[in-house]
Design a protein around this motif. Structure first.
Motif, short mmCIF file in Angstrom:
data_model
loop_
_atom_site.label_atom_id
_atom_site.label_comp_id
_atom_site.label_asym_id
_atom_site.label_seq_id
_atom_site.Cartn_x
_atom_site.Cartn_y
_atom_site.Cartn_z
N LEU A 133 28.67 -1.17 -0.06
CA LEU A 133 27.63 -2.03 -0.34
C LEU A 133 28.00 -3.40 -0.93
O LEU A 133 27.25 -4.42 -0.74
CB LEU A 133 26.97 -1.21 -1.58
CG LEU A 133 26.31 -0.07 -1.22
CD1 LEU A 133 25.73 0.32 -2.58
CD2 LEU A 133 24.99 -0.18 -0.26
N ILE A 190 27.17 -6.22 1.71
CA ILE A 190 25.61 -6.32 1.79
C ILE A 190 25.32 -7.14 0.40
O ILE A 190 24.22 -7.88 0.31
CB ILE A 190 24.96 -5.01 1.98
CG1 ILE A 190 25.43 -4.40 3.22
CG2 ILE A 190 23.32 -5.38 1.84
CD1 ILE A 190 24.82 -3.04 3.44
N SER A 202 23.35 -10.61 -0.04
CA SER A 202 22.04 -10.74 -0.58
C SER A 202 22.14 -11.83 -1.94
O SER A 202 21.18 -12.75 -1.93
CB SER A 202 21.77 -9.43 -1.13
OG SER A 202 21.46 -8.71 -0.01
N ALA A 229 16.22 -5.24 -3.96
CA ALA A 229 16.89 -5.06 -2.52
C ALA A 229 18.12 -4.25 -2.87
O ALA A 229 18.44 -3.38 -1.95
CB ALA A 229 17.29 -6.59 -2.03
N PHE A 230 18.94 -4.64 -4.07
CA PHE A 230 20.21 -3.76 -4.32
C PHE A 230 19.76 -2.20 -4.52
O PHE A 230 20.69 -1.32 -4.07
CB PHE A 230 20.74 -4.21 -5.61
CG PHE A 230 22.11 -3.62 -6.10
CD1 PHE A 230 23.35 -3.63 -5.42
CD2 PHE A 230 21.62 -2.64 -7.25
CE1 PHE A 230 24.09 -2.95 -5.66
CE2 PHE A 230 23.01 -2.05 -7.40
CZ PHE A 230 24.10 -2.05 -6.81
N CYS A 235 19.30 -0.90 -1.19
CA CYS A 235 20.53 -0.65 -0.50
C CYS A 235 21.15 0.65 -0.96
O CYS A 235 21.64 1.29 -0.22
CB CYS A 235 21.25 -1.95 -0.47
SG CYS A 235 20.72 -3.29 0.46
N THR A 243 22.09 3.92 1.22
CA THR A 243 23.62 4.13 1.47
C THR A 243 23.78 5.48 1.00
O THR A 243 24.43 6.14 1.74
CB THR A 243 24.42 3.15 0.79
OG1 THR A 243 23.95 1.79 1.42
CG2 THR A 243 25.79 3.18 1.21
#
Length: 870
Positions: free
Chosen positions: A3, A6, A10, A162-163, A166, A170
């Motif tokens: 992560l 990403i 972000s 968004a986190f 994700c 994931t």
């Protein structure tokens, strides 16, 4: 970890978007403020020109309604405030320089100030428009911070959402992958452990499902291969069992055949042994009686015929011996008997035995022993002499003229072993490479003509090779046609450091010796011998060049005329002559014939030239000796009795073991000759019973048998047999044997009995127990120094009783130790004490003290453990 890229992307993207939006907003507000100030400047230009200050104030107040405008001030061209709207602030225009016509912008922390000129339109377009005043506007952008905070909040919320999305996505993907991978690992594990009935399945229709299907196909193929392999293994096992059954049957057949072959070999060996005994027994009679006949008066034709019979019988005996030795080697029944053997004596004995054959061809023997070679080693002396005899006899046979050289060298392997190399070189016909490859094969010689020209069975070298290999050594040959041959063999042996020496050669150390010898090869042999004794050798080849020395040795060959040479020798010398040279009636010199014994040469040098020896051909005499001869063959007894009678020996006869035992219970003998193979009770059992009871438990027993050699020498020793000889025994061998075991009365006996220590007497007094003999002699040595001092003190005080006590103590010790010199003086002193009325004096005791000193000196030079081999 997956992560992080990403998340970083972000955050960077969000920060970039927010920063861009804030900058864009700031830029728009700035442009809007500029536009507002410019529009207000245009609007106020006419009002200011008309002088309507009230209208101007109204306009400025209305302009405050615009967003972000905080304060407005209108100034005249001379910088005087005309009107002001909004809170007081720093709207000063003092920063404007006179004549300035451009707008000025001042940015503050929370806004900006714009100073905009009010320009009146110019009448002439080419002229510069005049500035009629200034509008100063202050903008406040605090409301933009709220908008900024809202933007940051929204961006943060968006980033967090968004986190979370994700992470969730994931985690879901990881769990799905982990589950699929676990399923694949479990499948692979089952395949590795050999599981058969399983099927890998992954619900999702993705790449992992394809991999699972491939694993299923691989497992199916693997199971098919295993099944095929199992079928092959089962078939192979069936074939192997059939083969094993076949091999087992063959092994049984081979075992039966081997047993038959072993039995046949045993029968053959027994047949050969029995045949040998049966053949050798009449041969012994033929050889023995032919010797007896040769001693009598015969006509020439009769002597020639008997000599032919004698030589033919010896040749036949040699052939039988070779065949028997070969048979023993082939059957693996040869047993070695290791004992201390003096290398030089072994070679010298062999050379003296073969000297007549070499003399017929005028061949010279040369023996050279390398310095540092052990004198005595542990080896089977009988087999070593057999090897030497075969090789030297072979050299004599194929050497028409010249010499035969025997060289002995050594190489240290470790503390307990040394490699002994013996080379026999000749100047004979030599051998080619092809002949060398055939020379050690059974029943073969170099070529067919050899047998016709030189005779022989072709087994001699085969036997030698077998004996050397049986003793753990190697043998080889170096030769060229026409340039002689060198046979060599190497044995790894253990040196014997505690062997009893017949002579103390060190007594010659430091003495000088002059050697005359015209033969360089013979000089090397004598020089190596003399150097080993510690002599300083001076060599000369001209008899007139003899230099002064302690000893002189003159070595000559058959070409030398002694009658012309001896007058040139003015000193007493040892003369070493050719084998055929007759002894001379010369009291000045000592004569030795080649090949000589180094013991005789040493005696000639050390004992002085009053030392005399009998002729080599003279038979020694043993008067008053009683010997028992046991043999089941009357002819053998008759021959042995004749030989012994020539030596003045009284012989008793027994034809079986029972008769021998009966005579041994009734009479004590000096020596017993025992035949091994006899009916009812053989010689081994007879010897064992003689040792166990009777009057001859310590009498030497010598085995005389038609067998070439005992199969187990230790068996003879355990039975109490001291020595072994094979029939027929020659007169010289018999003389040597008797000299070894019987006391030979000669003029030297008086000297021998006066030696400080007699080892043989020590052993006889202790019933052949070496340890007890060493202990008894050691106890005497410990007491002697004090007893010597007591003798001196008692003599000085004249204490006769004390002298008698000391002498009596010494006499008792001499009864259990072989000290002949001391015993003689003790007895003499005892007689002196008994016969002298006034008592003995110092000179009467000196002989006894000298005998004690000689004994103590002998102790310093000898180690009892070494002397008695304990």
């Amino acid at each position: 970890m997956g992560l992080l890229p990403i998340l970083a992307l972000s955050v960077a993207l969000s920060a970039y978007l927010m920063f861009s939006q804030i900058n864009e907003l700031h830029h728009l507000m700035t442009e809007r403020a500029k536009t507002s100030s410019e529009q207000l400047a245009v609007l106020t230009e006419h009002v200011l020109a008309d002088g309507h200050h009230d209208t101007l104030a109204h306009i400025t107040t209305a302009s405050l309604e615009e967003t972000a405008v905080k304060a407005i001030g209108v100034y005249s061209a001379d910088m005087q405030l005309i009107t002001h709207a909004g809170p007081k602030s720093n709207l000063s225009i003092t920063a404007i320089r006179p004549g300035e016509q451009e707008a000025q912008y001042q940015f503050l922390d929370d806004g900006m100030i714009i100073r905009q000129p009010i320009v009146s339109p110019a009448i002439n377009t080419s002229a510069v428009s005049p500035v009629v005043g200034w509008i100063v506007m202050q903008f406040d952008w605090r409301h933009l911070k709220i908008h900024l905070y809202q933007t940051l909040l929204l961006g943060t919320v968006f980033l967090v959402l968004a986190f979370i999305m994700c992470v969730s996505l994931t985690s879901y993907i990881n769990q799905s992958l982990a589950s699929d991978l676990a399923t694949l690992r479990q499948t692979i594990r089952k395949m590795a452990t050999g599981a058969k009935n399983f099927h890998a399945h992954i619900p999702e229709n993705d790449e992992f499902n394809e991999i699972a299907e491939e694993l299923n196909q691989l497992n199916n193929a693997h199971q098919k291969e295993l099944q095929e392999l199992q079928r092959n293994v089962e078939q192979t096992n069936i074939d192997l069992r059939e083969t094993l059954e076949t091999v087992e049957v063959q092994n049984i057949e081979l075992d039966l055949a081997r047993r038959e072959a072993v039995n046949a070999s045993r029968i053959k060996s027994e047949f050969l042994a029995n045949t040998s005994h049966e053949i050798r027994t009449p041969l012994s009679g033929i050889i023995g009686f032919s010797k007896i006949l040769l001693k009598s008066e015969l006509e020439v034709r009769q002597r020639d015929a008997i000599e032919t019979i004698h030589n033919s019988a010896n040749s036949l005996l040699t052939i039988i011996n070779d065949i028997l030795d070969f048979s023993k080697l082939e059957a693996g029944k040869l047993v070695l008997d290791n004992a201390p053997v003096n290398l030089r004596e072994a070679v010298e004995d062999t050379l003296q035995l073969l000297a007549p054959s070499a003399n017929e061809k005028k061949l010279e023997f040369v023996l050279i022993i390398q310095e540092g070679t052990p004198e005595t080693v542990f080896v089977d002396g009988l087999r070593l002499r057999q090897i030497l005899t075969n090789l030297i006899n072979n050299a004599i046979k194929f050497t028409p003229a010249g010499h035969i050289k025997i060289a002995i060298s050594s190489n240290q392997i470790d503390e307990n072993n040394v490699s002994i190399t013996i080379q026999i070189s000749d100047t004979g016909i030599g051998l080619s490479k092809d002949q060398q490859q055939e020379i050690f094969k059974d029943f073969s010689q170099a070529d067919a003509s050899i047998t016709r020209q030189y005779g022989g069975t072709g087994l001699g070298l085969v036997i030698v090779k077998g004996l050397v290999e049986q003793m753990g050594g190697e043998i080889g040959i170096v030769s060229e046609p026409g340039h002689g041959a060198t046979f060599w063999f190497t044995l790894n042996l253990s040196p014997c450091s505690n062997a009893i020496k017949l002579r103390d050669f060190s007594v010659l150390k430091g003495k000088s010796l002059t050697l005359y010898d015209t033969s360089e090869l013979h000089y090397q042999a004598l020089n190596s011998l003399f150097l080993s004794w510690g002599l300083n050798v001076q060599h000369c080849t001209n008899i007139r060049d003899l230099k002064p020395a302690d000893y002189y040795v003159i070595s000559v060959d058959a070409r030398t005329d002694l009658s012309k040479l001896l007058p040139e020798v003015t000193q007493a010398a040892v003369i070493i002559t050719d084998y055929n040279e007759q002894s001379r009636d010369d009291t000045r010199h000592v004569y030795l014939n080649k090949p000589f014994s180094h013991i005789k040469l040493f005696d000639a040098l050390y004992k002085g030239f009053e030392y005399t020896t009998k002729k080599q051909s003279q038979i020694p005499s043993f008067p008053n000796a009683n010997i028992l001869a046991v043999d089941d063959n009357p002819s053998n007894l008759h021959i042995l009795g004749n030989f012994l009678a020539d030596m003045a020996i009284h012989t008793h006869f027994a034809q079986n073991g029972a008769e021998a035992l009966q005579q041994c219970r009734e009479k004590t003998f000096d020596l017993i000759f025992m035949d091994i193979q006899m009916p009812q009770m053989d010689g081994i059992e007879t010897s064992r019973q003689i040792r166990n009871s009777g009057l001859n438990t310590d009498t030497p027993i010598i085995a005389l048998s038609a067998y070439l050699s005992p199969e187990n020498p230790s068996q003879l020793r355990k039975a109490g047999i001291n020595d072994y000889f094979s029939k027929p025994i020659s007169e010289s061998q018999l003389a040597t044997l008797l000299s070894k075991h019987l006391k030979l009365p000669t003029v030297n006996d008086d000297l021998d009995t006066l030696r400080p220590v007699d080892i043989g007497e020590c052993l006889r007094l202790t019933k052949n127990r070496p340890q007890l003999a060493a202990d008894m002699l050691g106890m005497l040595f410990e007491a002697l120094p004090q007893q010597r001092q007591d003798l001196v003190n008692a003599t000085q005080k004249g204490d006769q009783e004390r002298l008698r006590t000391i002498n009596h103590t010494l006499k008792g010790a001499c009864c259990y130790t072989g000290t002949p010199s001391l015993k003689k003086q003790v007895l003499a002193f005892e007689h002196l004490l008994e016969t002298t009325e006034n008592g003995v004096e110092g000179q009467d005791v000196s002989a006894l003290i000298n005998a004690i000193d000689d004994l103590l000196h002998w102790q310093d030079q000898h180690d009892l453990n070494v002397v008695f081999d304990v």
